[in-house]
Design a protein around this motif. Structure first.
Motif, PDB file in Angstrom:
ATOM      1  N   ASN A 323      97.269  53.071 115.035  1.00 22.18           N
ATOM      2  CA  ASN A 323      96.346  54.104 115.503  1.00 22.18           C
ATOM      3  C   ASN A 323      94.928  53.891 114.999  1.00 22.18           C
ATOM      4  OD1 ASN A 323      98.355  55.602 116.937  1.00 22.18           O
ATOM      5  ND2 ASN A 323      99.089  56.408 114.967  1.00 22.18           N
ATOM      6  N   ASP A 324      94.770  53.026 114.001  1.00 17.95           N
ATOM      7  CA  ASP A 324      93.438  52.722 113.482  1.00 17.95           C
ATOM      8  C   ASP A 324      92.746  51.616 114.278  1.00 17.95           C
ATOM      9  OD1 ASP A 324      93.808  54.589 111.473  1.00 17.95           O
ATOM     10  OD2 ASP A 324      94.607  53.113 110.056  1.00 17.95           O
ATOM     11  N   PHE A 325      93.445  51.043 115.292  1.00 18.26           N
ATOM     12  CA  PHE A 325      92.910  49.907 116.041  1.00 18.26           C
ATOM     13  C   PHE A 325      92.768  50.252 117.525  1.00 18.26           C
ATOM     14  CE2 PHE A 325      94.514  48.125 112.216  1.00 18.26           C
ATOM     15  CZ  PHE A 325      93.812  46.949 111.987  1.00 18.26           C
ATOM     16  N   VAL A 327      92.358  48.377 121.526  1.00 15.47           N
ATOM     17  CA  VAL A 327      92.764  47.173 122.237  1.00 15.47           C
ATOM     18  C   VAL A 327      91.533  46.453 122.788  1.00 15.47           C
ATOM     19  CG1 VAL A 327      94.108  46.249 124.143  1.00 15.47           C
ATOM     20  CG2 VAL A 327      94.995  48.182 122.815  1.00 15.47           C
ATOM     21  N   THR A 328      91.319  45.220 122.340  1.00  9.94           N
ATOM     22  CA  THR A 328      90.227  44.393 122.851  1.00  9.94           C
ATOM     23  C   THR A 328      90.670  43.606 124.079  1.00  9.94           C
ATOM     24  OG1 THR A 328      89.216  44.172 120.668  1.00  9.94           O
ATOM     25  CG2 THR A 328      88.679  42.472 122.288  1.00  9.94           C
ATOM     26  N   TYR A 329      91.914  43.142 124.061  1.00  9.11           N
ATOM     27  CA  TYR A 329      92.465  42.378 125.188  1.00  9.11           C
ATOM     28  C   TYR A 329      93.970  42.590 125.203  1.00  9.11           C
ATOM     29  CZ  TYR A 329      94.018  38.499 128.101  1.00  9.11           C
ATOM     30  OH  TYR A 329      94.615  37.755 129.085  1.00  9.11           O
ATOM     31  N   GLU A 330      94.555  42.661 126.408  1.00 14.24           N
ATOM     32  CA  GLU A 330      96.014  42.740 126.505  1.00 14.24           C
ATOM     33  C   GLU A 330      96.490  42.152 127.823  1.00 14.24           C
ATOM     34  OE1 GLU A 330      97.664  46.666 126.569  1.00 14.24           O
ATOM     35  OE2 GLU A 330      95.984  47.485 127.718  1.00 14.24           O
ATOM     36  N   GLU A 331      97.708  41.633 127.808  1.00 15.79           N
ATOM     37  CA  GLU A 331      98.352  41.084 129.005  1.00 15.79           C
ATOM     38  C   GLU A 331      99.854  41.310 128.893  1.00 15.79           C
ATOM     39  OE1 GLU A 331      99.059  40.422 132.250  1.00 15.79           O
ATOM     40  OE2 GLU A 331      97.048  39.540 132.047  1.00 15.79           O
ATOM     41  N   ASP A 332     100.402  42.048 129.882  1.00 14.81           N
ATOM     42  CA  ASP A 332     101.848  42.284 129.899  1.00 14.81           C
ATOM     43  C   ASP A 332     102.543  41.568 131.052  1.00 14.81           C
ATOM     44  OD1 ASP A 332     101.135  43.758 132.117  1.00 14.81           O
ATOM     45  OD2 ASP A 332     101.718  45.702 131.279  1.00 14.81           O
ATOM     46  N   PHE A 333     101.776  40.793 131.841  1.00 12.38           N
ATOM     47  CA  PHE A 333     102.281  39.947 132.930  1.00 12.38           C
ATOM     48  C   PHE A 333     102.902  40.741 134.086  1.00 12.38           C
ATOM     49  CE2 PHE A 333     102.356  37.289 129.111  1.00 12.38           C
ATOM     50  CZ  PHE A 333     101.539  36.251 129.530  1.00 12.38           C
ATOM     51  N   GLU A 334     102.702  42.053 134.098  1.00 10.42           N
ATOM     52  CA  GLU A 334     103.149  42.835 135.246  1.00 10.42           C
ATOM     53  C   GLU A 334     102.111  42.719 136.363  1.00 10.42           C
ATOM     54  OE1 GLU A 334     106.126  44.123 135.254  1.00 10.42           O
ATOM     55  OE2 GLU A 334     106.452  43.606 133.142  1.00 10.42           O
ATOM     56  N   GLY A 335     102.561  42.425 137.587  1.00  9.50           N
ATOM     57  CA  GLY A 335     101.637  42.238 138.702  1.00  9.50           C
ATOM     58  C   GLY A 335     100.712  41.060 138.497  1.00  9.50           C
ATOM     59  N   PHE A 336     101.173  40.101 137.716  1.00 10.75           N
ATOM     60  CA  PHE A 336     100.363  38.938 137.334  1.00 10.75           C
ATOM     61  C   PHE A 336     100.286  37.968 138.511  1.00 10.75           C
ATOM     62  CE2 PHE A 336      99.650  34.915 134.981  1.00 10.75           C
ATOM     63  CZ  PHE A 336      98.677  35.311 134.080  1.00 10.75           C
ATOM     64  N   GLN A 485      98.436  41.186 122.804  1.00 16.76           N
ATOM     65  CA  GLN A 485      97.294  42.073 122.542  1.00 16.76           C
ATOM     66  C   GLN A 485      96.408  41.480 121.440  1.00 16.76           C
ATOM     67  OE1 GLN A 485      99.303  45.795 121.458  1.00 16.76           O
ATOM     68  NE2 GLN A 485      98.587  46.679 123.396  1.00 16.76           N
ATOM     69  N   VAL A 486      95.109  41.697 121.588  1.00 15.13           N
ATOM     70  CA  VAL A 486      94.181  41.496 120.490  1.00 15.13           C
ATOM     71  C   VAL A 486      93.643  42.879 120.144  1.00 15.13           C
ATOM     72  CG1 VAL A 486      91.982  40.533 119.753  1.00 15.13           C
ATOM     73  CG2 VAL A 486      93.585  39.138 121.075  1.00 15.13           C
ATOM     74  N   LEU A 487      93.830  43.267 118.888  1.00 17.38           N
ATOM     75  CA  LEU A 487      93.472  44.609 118.409  1.00 17.38           C
ATOM     76  C   LEU A 487      92.313  44.511 117.415  1.00 17.38           C
ATOM     77  CD1 LEU A 487      97.145  45.734 117.794  1.00 17.38           C
ATOM     78  CD2 LEU A 487      95.724  46.363 119.761  1.00 17.38           C
ATOM     79  N   SER A 488      91.389  45.427 117.530  1.00 11.92           N
ATOM     80  CA  SER A 488      90.196  45.386 116.672  1.00 11.92           C
ATOM     81  C   SER A 488      89.965  46.730 116.003  1.00 11.92           C
ATOM     82  CB  SER A 488      88.955  45.002 117.506  1.00 11.92           C
ATOM     83  OG  SER A 488      89.148  43.743 118.117  1.00 11.92           O
ATOM     84  N   ASN A 489      89.314  46.661 114.858  1.00 12.46           N
ATOM     85  CA  ASN A 489      88.989  47.877 114.099  1.00 12.46           C
ATOM     86  C   ASN A 489      87.527  47.827 113.679  1.00 12.46           C
ATOM     87  OD1 ASN A 489      88.895  50.094 112.447  1.00 12.46           O
ATOM     88  ND2 ASN A 489      90.339  49.305 110.935  1.00 12.46           N
TER      89      ASN A 489
END
Length: 489
Positions: A323-325, A327-336, A485-489
């Motif tokens: 919860n402290d981060f 999402v900078t980038y994410e990919e779940d490959f749905e509808g890819f 995911q790439v997560l940032s704070n």
């Protein structure tokens, strides 16, 4: 038998014997008792020559062996070579019929009772790469094969195999025995030990090999290793090394903080260990021991030589709160769409037909690869993300889910690049500490999070690369990557 050191003492013994012959029975018994005390009270010079006469013979035998090795009439082989002589798929121990010798350094100690009628050897006192087990007929081996002792074993007429069929622990034994499960090695006899096993006068200080939990493989069995920044699991506070409700061994969970969750490893303690009733430490720190396996051979474990190697005096660690981060980038490959259309790079640099592709199961899509049934002698394949802008964030983490299936080795690794322009072979790649698990050999592990990887030392645009090093049939492990995911704070 103790050897008297001076001519004068020998003359005294002759006088005593003469006197015995000339006196009555009572005096004879008394003087015999005194002579016995004189003979048995000699003290050995050091712990290497135990006893003195045996030590002299052993020293002479070792010098002869070293001379034979130098003259190449006897070949010195590595522990790795010894392990390769045993083909576990045949399930038959290998009887050595040539004059070869293996040298190693004792990595275990049964001084505390945590090992029994065995000791382990590793191939170097520092930065070892392989280890193996030596099965003995006697206990208290530490009196002779103390930790760090350099030992030579003449392998001719000995056997290389397992003490339990399929346990994955390569052992040197003196014979074999068979039952309905197969053939295993048996202990080296006392007679064999006296002619086959030679100690040098060298005892090295072993430098533990520093590893993370995920680094440990079956190649490390028998090696003295150390884990840093670890602790016992939260629910073990107030527990002891051994659970008195169990009969033989107790397994306790070690944990290390890795991003949003814990990585784990098992410590096993024998019911016969002298420290079994000690309380488990509650703080965080380092622990050093020998990598072994459980009785059935399906779990890699750590076994302590002594609790002196457990130094837990740091504050317990804390996992991160997602919860402290953000999402900078994410990919779940749905509808890819295609990798190209989505900005990903998928390239086989070995030129064979194996590639990553998007697949799915139970309404969930993921990126998948396996060299199985490809017939490719090499299948070196990169899957690279689009550019990900880390900006100037203080904390950045990489997280993804992974499923492993039909594993025959860890052949996937993760990297990061700041200069990737489309060709993975011209980019500079730095390895990430992705804790890729082994997975089942016959089936699927299920998608599970890989411990979050700290990439905070990078900023600006980066690419994450997954490199698969396959070959059919030797390296065909199947992988599914999802929810990156790439997560940032």
């Amino acid at each position: 038998m103790c050897i008297l050191d001076s001519k004068k003492e020998k003359e005294k013994l002759i006088i005593i014997k003469t006197t015995i012959m000339k006196t009555n029975k009572l005096i004879t018994l008394a003087l015999s008792f005194m002579a016995l005390i004189a003979v048995t009270s000699c003290v050995e010079d050091d712990d290497y020559t135990v006893p003195v006469s045996h030590g002299a013979e052993e020293n002479a035998a070792l010098q002869l062996l070293l001379s034979q090795i130098e003259q190449n009439t006897v070949q010195l082989v590595s522990i790795e070579e010894v392990k390769s002589m045993y083909d576990s798929s045949d399930e038959l121990p290998f009887e050595v019929d040539t004059d070869i010798v293996v040298k190693g350094y004792v990595s275990s100690s049964d001084a505390t009772g945590n090992f029994f009628k065995e000791f382990y050897l590793q191939d170097a006192p520092e930065n070892p790469t392989h280890g193996l087990q030596v099965i003995m007929s006697t206990s208290d081996t530490y009196n002779k094969y103390n930790k760090g002792r350099e030992v030579y074993i003449k392998l001719k007429d000995l056997f290389i195999g397992e003490t339990r069929v399929g346990n994955g622990v390569t052992s040197i034994g003196g014979g074999t025995e068979s039952d309905q499960y197969g053939t295993t090695v048996t202990a080296i006899t006392n007679s064999q030990e006296s002619t086959k096993m030679l100690r040098s006068s060298t005892t090295e200080t072993l430098i533990p090999l520093n590893l993370s939990f995920s680094d440990v493989t079956s190649d490390h069995i028998g090696i003295f290793v150390q884990f840093n920044d670890v602790e016992f699991a939260d629910d073990l506070a107030g527990k002891r090394y051994f659970d008195p409700t169990q009969d033989y061994d107790t397994q306790r969970t070690l944990q290390a903080c890795n991003g949003f969750d814990y990585s784990e490893f098992i410590l096993e303690t024998s019911a016969f260990s002298s420290f079994k009733n000690e309380l488990l430490p509650t703080l965080n720190g380092s622990i050093a021991g020998v990598v072994t396996k459980n009785f059935t051979g399906d779990t890699i474990l750590l076994a302590l030589n002594t609790t002196d190697d457990v130094i837990f005096d740091n504050t317990r660690c804390s996992v991160l709160d997602i919860n402290d981060f953000s999402v900078t980038y994410e990919e779940d490959f749905e509808g890819f769409g295609s990798y190209t259309a989505e900005g990903w790079t998928n390239v086989n640099i070995s030129g064979s037909s194996t590639d990553w592709f998007v697949s799915g199961f139970n309404n969930n899509d993921y990126s998948r690869i396996s060299a199985y049934n490809s017939g490719n002698a090499e299948a070196d394949v990169w899957l690279v993300t689009p550019a990900i802008d880390l900006g100037t964030n203080t904390d950045n983490l990489l997280a993804f889910d992974l499923e492993v299936a039909y594993s025959n080795g860890i052949i996937l690794s993760a990297y990061i690049s700041t200069d990737f322009t489309g060709d993975p072979e011209t980019a500079t790649w730095e390895p990430l500490n992705a804790q890729i698990p082994y997975g089942p050999t016959n089936g699927f592990s299920g998608l599970a999070p890989v411990s979050a990887i700290d990439i905070s030392s990078y900023d600006g645009n980066v690419h994450i690369g997954f490199f698969y090093e396959g070959s059919d049939p030797s390296a065909t492990t199947r992988y599914h990557i999802d929810n990156l995911q790439v997560l940032s704070n």
